[in-house]
Scaffold this motif. Structure first.
Motif, PDB file in Angstrom:
ATOM      1  N   GLU A  22       0.811  -1.214   0.000  1.00 42.13           N
ATOM      2  CA  GLU A  22       0.000   0.000   0.000  1.00 42.13           C
ATOM      3  C   GLU A  22       0.850   1.272   0.000  1.00 42.13           C
ATOM      4  OE1 GLU A  22       0.152  -1.559   4.318  1.00 42.13           O
ATOM      5  OE2 GLU A  22      -0.037  -2.391   2.283  1.00 42.13           O
ATOM      6  N   GLU A  23       2.143   1.161   0.286  1.00 38.20           N
ATOM      7  CA  GLU A  23       3.046   2.317   0.265  1.00 38.20           C
ATOM      8  C   GLU A  23       3.932   2.346  -0.973  1.00 38.20           C
ATOM      9  OE1 GLU A  23       5.283   1.854   3.871  1.00 38.20           O
ATOM     10  OE2 GLU A  23       3.833   2.986   5.047  1.00 38.20           O
ATOM     11  N   THR A  24       3.947   1.244  -1.720  1.00 35.50           N
ATOM     12  CA  THR A  24       4.935   1.092  -2.791  1.00 35.50           C
ATOM     13  C   THR A  24       4.711   2.053  -3.947  1.00 35.50           C
ATOM     14  OG1 THR A  24       5.301  -1.234  -2.243  1.00 35.50           O
ATOM     15  CG2 THR A  24       5.920  -0.524  -4.454  1.00 35.50           C
ATOM     16  N   LYS A  25       3.474   2.190  -4.408  1.00 33.31           N
ATOM     17  CA  LYS A  25       3.228   3.037  -5.575  1.00 33.31           C
ATOM     18  C   LYS A  25       3.694   4.459  -5.327  1.00 33.31           C
ATOM     19  CE  LYS A  25      -0.493   4.721  -8.579  1.00 33.31           C
ATOM     20  NZ  LYS A  25      -1.946   4.637  -8.889  1.00 33.31           N
ATOM     21  N   GLU A  26       3.308   5.022  -4.199  1.00 32.23           N
ATOM     22  CA  GLU A  26       3.692   6.391  -3.896  1.00 32.23           C
ATOM     23  C   GLU A  26       5.200   6.509  -3.717  1.00 32.23           C
ATOM     24  OE1 GLU A  26       3.347  10.315  -3.632  1.00 32.23           O
ATOM     25  OE2 GLU A  26       1.686   8.931  -4.082  1.00 32.23           O
ATOM     26  N   ALA A  27       5.826   5.515  -3.088  1.00 32.73           N
ATOM     27  CA  ALA A  27       7.273   5.548  -2.892  1.00 32.73           C
ATOM     28  C   ALA A  27       8.007   5.522  -4.229  1.00 32.73           C
ATOM     29  CB  ALA A  27       7.715   4.374  -2.023  1.00 32.73           C
ATOM     30  N   VAL A  28       7.575   4.674  -5.139  1.00 31.97           N
ATOM     31  CA  VAL A  28       8.231   4.579  -6.444  1.00 31.97           C
ATOM     32  C   VAL A  28       7.995   5.847  -7.256  1.00 31.97           C
ATOM     33  CG1 VAL A  28       8.311   3.312  -8.630  1.00 31.97           C
ATOM     34  CG2 VAL A  28       8.199   2.058  -6.476  1.00 31.97           C
ATOM     35  N   LEU A  29       6.794   6.388  -7.216  1.00 36.47           N
ATOM     36  CA  LEU A  29       6.525   7.643  -7.921  1.00 36.47           C
ATOM     37  C   LEU A  29       7.424   8.757  -7.385  1.00 36.47           C
ATOM     38  CD1 LEU A  29       2.634   7.568  -8.247  1.00 36.47           C
ATOM     39  CD2 LEU A  29       4.284   7.590 -10.133  1.00 36.47           C
ATOM     40  N   THR A  30       7.600   8.801  -6.070  1.00 34.94           N
ATOM     41  CA  THR A  30       8.475   9.812  -5.478  1.00 34.94           C
ATOM     42  C   THR A  30       9.915   9.599  -5.927  1.00 34.94           C
ATOM     43  OG1 THR A  30       7.040   9.996  -3.542  1.00 34.94           O
ATOM     44  CG2 THR A  30       9.286  10.812  -3.316  1.00 34.94           C
ATOM     45  N   ALA A  31      10.372   8.340  -5.907  1.00 35.23           N
ATOM     46  CA  ALA A  31      11.741   8.043  -6.342  1.00 35.23           C
ATOM     47  C   ALA A  31      11.953   8.456  -7.797  1.00 35.23           C
ATOM     48  CB  ALA A  31      12.033   6.558  -6.161  1.00 35.23           C
ATOM     49  N   LEU A  32      10.989   8.178  -8.645  1.00 38.57           N
ATOM     50  CA  LEU A  32      11.110   8.564 -10.047  1.00 38.57           C
ATOM     51  C   LEU A  32      11.132  10.082 -10.195  1.00 38.57           C
ATOM     52  CD1 LEU A  32       8.675   5.927 -11.610  1.00 38.57           C
ATOM     53  CD2 LEU A  32      11.164   6.001 -11.901  1.00 38.57           C
ATOM     54  N   ASP A  33      10.368  10.772  -9.369  1.00 35.71           N
ATOM     55  CA  ASP A  33      10.362  12.230  -9.403  1.00 35.71           C
ATOM     56  C   ASP A  33      11.707  12.792  -8.939  1.00 35.71           C
ATOM     57  OD1 ASP A  33       8.817  14.730  -9.800  1.00 35.71           O
ATOM     58  OD2 ASP A  33       9.152  14.975  -7.648  1.00 35.71           O
ATOM     59  N   VAL A  34      12.323  12.133  -7.970  1.00 38.70           N
ATOM     60  CA  VAL A  34      13.648  12.551  -7.496  1.00 38.70           C
ATOM     61  C   VAL A  34      14.689  12.391  -8.592  1.00 38.70           C
ATOM     62  CG1 VAL A  34      15.517  11.902  -5.912  1.00 38.70           C
ATOM     63  CG2 VAL A  34      13.182  12.164  -5.053  1.00 38.70           C
ATOM     64  N   ARG A  49       2.844  -5.400  -8.442  1.00 42.47           N
ATOM     65  CA  ARG A  49       1.722  -4.706  -9.086  1.00 42.47           C
ATOM     66  C   ARG A  49       1.830  -3.193  -8.883  1.00 42.47           C
ATOM     67  NH1 ARG A  49      -2.567  -6.746 -11.126  1.00 42.47           N
ATOM     68  NH2 ARG A  49      -2.207  -8.757 -10.077  1.00 42.47           N
ATOM     69  N   GLN A  50       2.166  -2.807  -7.659  1.00 42.61           N
ATOM     70  CA  GLN A  50       2.253  -1.380  -7.353  1.00 42.61           C
ATOM     71  C   GLN A  50       3.463  -0.726  -8.027  1.00 42.61           C
ATOM     72  OE1 GLN A  50       1.740  -3.848  -5.101  1.00 42.61           O
ATOM     73  NE2 GLN A  50      -0.415  -3.449  -4.595  1.00 42.61           N
ATOM     74  N   VAL A  51       4.556  -1.476  -8.162  1.00 41.44           N
ATOM     75  CA  VAL A  51       5.708  -0.963  -8.916  1.00 41.44           C
ATOM     76  C   VAL A  51       5.295  -0.697 -10.358  1.00 41.44           C
ATOM     77  CG1 VAL A  51       7.947  -1.588  -9.909  1.00 41.44           C
ATOM     78  CG2 VAL A  51       7.503  -1.983  -7.477  1.00 41.44           C
ATOM     79  N   GLY A  52       4.602  -1.653 -10.964  1.00 45.39           N
ATOM     80  CA  GLY A  52       4.153  -1.481 -12.346  1.00 45.39           C
ATOM     81  C   GLY A  52       3.222  -0.294 -12.513  1.00 45.39           C
ATOM     82  N   GLU A  53       2.316  -0.125 -11.555  1.00 40.33           N
ATOM     83  CA  GLU A  53       1.399   1.017 -11.622  1.00 40.33           C
ATOM     84  C   GLU A  53       2.173   2.330 -11.606  1.00 40.33           C
ATOM     85  OE1 GLU A  53      -1.184   0.440  -8.318  1.00 40.33           O
ATOM     86  OE2 GLU A  53      -2.413  -1.092  -9.308  1.00 40.33           O
ATOM     87  N   ALA A  54       3.162   2.418 -10.727  1.00 35.17           N
ATOM     88  CA  ALA A  54       3.950   3.642 -10.646  1.00 35.17           C
ATOM     89  C   ALA A  54       4.716   3.901 -11.938  1.00 35.17           C
ATOM     90  CB  ALA A  54       4.907   3.563  -9.463  1.00 35.17           C
TER      91      ALA A  54
END
Length: 271
Positions: A22-34, A49-54
């Motif tokens: 439940e935290e992965t999508k937001e974490a990966v999106l933040t990492a990509l933004d960084v 699944r959440q990695v793929g969504e991000a």
């Protein structure tokens, strides 16, 4: 960095081990933004699944993001490995992966050379750009390469200043295999080390930055993990300074052969 099949991989990646789904999508999106362009997950982590969504929702061209996942220990049989790979692709909603790894050799559980044959079939199909292994020691690698012409592109192993892994890294280098440390700061254990703190103070950097810089100056790929943006930014900012040879030697001399995870020679997960 360029792998042994000419595929390019970002030298610093973002790890997702122990990040809750439940935290992965937001974490990966933040990492990509960084600025991260290399994301590492595994079937065992439960967050593919959440990695793929991000990755899909980031707005970044798919060709700019390097995605790694790893085969679950329960799917070492040939057909099981093929099906497991398909499930990873489906879970992430991607047409192709960049790197797929055998997560553990498990020599007492099954024949990892059979597993590697399955990965070779996947590689030849074009659905994954590079194949590799994780937690393989030289005897495991020798056996693998005696049975196959496909040399692993990457060996992801535990490496940090308290476990420098010179023997495994030397074997990898000799055979054109890139070493990719996991647990690069020993789950935080090295951050209070007086040697590392002293170097960090002198350079105006943090102990984590100094440790990650030690990894990349050794020529390794590194995949730190954090769910906090400030820490992600800190971990990413390791290319604007350099450690001296004395710094490098001092950090390497901290070796204790001390692991934070299982020993691949004795770890025989059975589910």
């Amino acid at each position: 960095m360029r792998l042994n099949n000419d595929v390019r991989i970002p030298q610093i990646g973002f790890g997702t081990y122990q990040i809750a789904p439940e935290e992965t999508k937001e974490a990966v999106l933040t990492a990509l933004d960084v600025g991260y362009r290399h994301i590492d997950t595994a079937q065992m982590y439960g967050n593919e699944r959440q990695v793929g969504e991000a990755v899909r929702e980031s707005g970044i061209d798919r060709g700019e993001i390097f995605v790694t996942t790893k085969l679950n220990n329960s799917f070492h049989a040939y057909d099981d490995a093929l099906k497991a790979f398909d499930r990873s692709l489906e879970a992430m909603g991607l047409e192709q992966l960049d790197l797929f790894l055998i997560h553990w050799p498990l020599p007492a559980v099954g024949d990892f050379t059979e597993t590697w044959s399955a990965l070779g079939e996947i590689y030849r199909s074009g659905r994954c750009r590079a194949m590799g292994v994780s937690n393989f020691n030289p005897p495991h690698l020798r056996r693998l390469m005696q049975k196959s012409d496909l040399v692993p592109a990457v060996n992801q192993i535990e490496v940090h200043p308290y476990l420098v892994q010179d023997e495994v890294r030397a074997y990898d280098t000799e055979h054109g295999i890139a070493t990719e440390p996991w647990s690069p700061i020993a789950q935080g254990l090295v951050l209070d080390d007086p040697v590392i703190k002293g170097i960090a103070d002198r350079l105006g950097r943090t102990p984590a930055q100094v440790t990650l810089r030690w990894h990349v100056q050794r020529g390794d790929i590194v995949i730190p993990k954090s769910v906090r943006r400030s820490r992600m930014e800190e971990n990413f900012d390791i290319f604007s300074f350099t450690l001296t040879e004395e710094d490098m030697s001092s950090i390497s001399a901290l070796n204790r052969n001390e692991r934070t995870g299982p020993d691949p020679d004795t770890f025989n997960w059975t589910g």
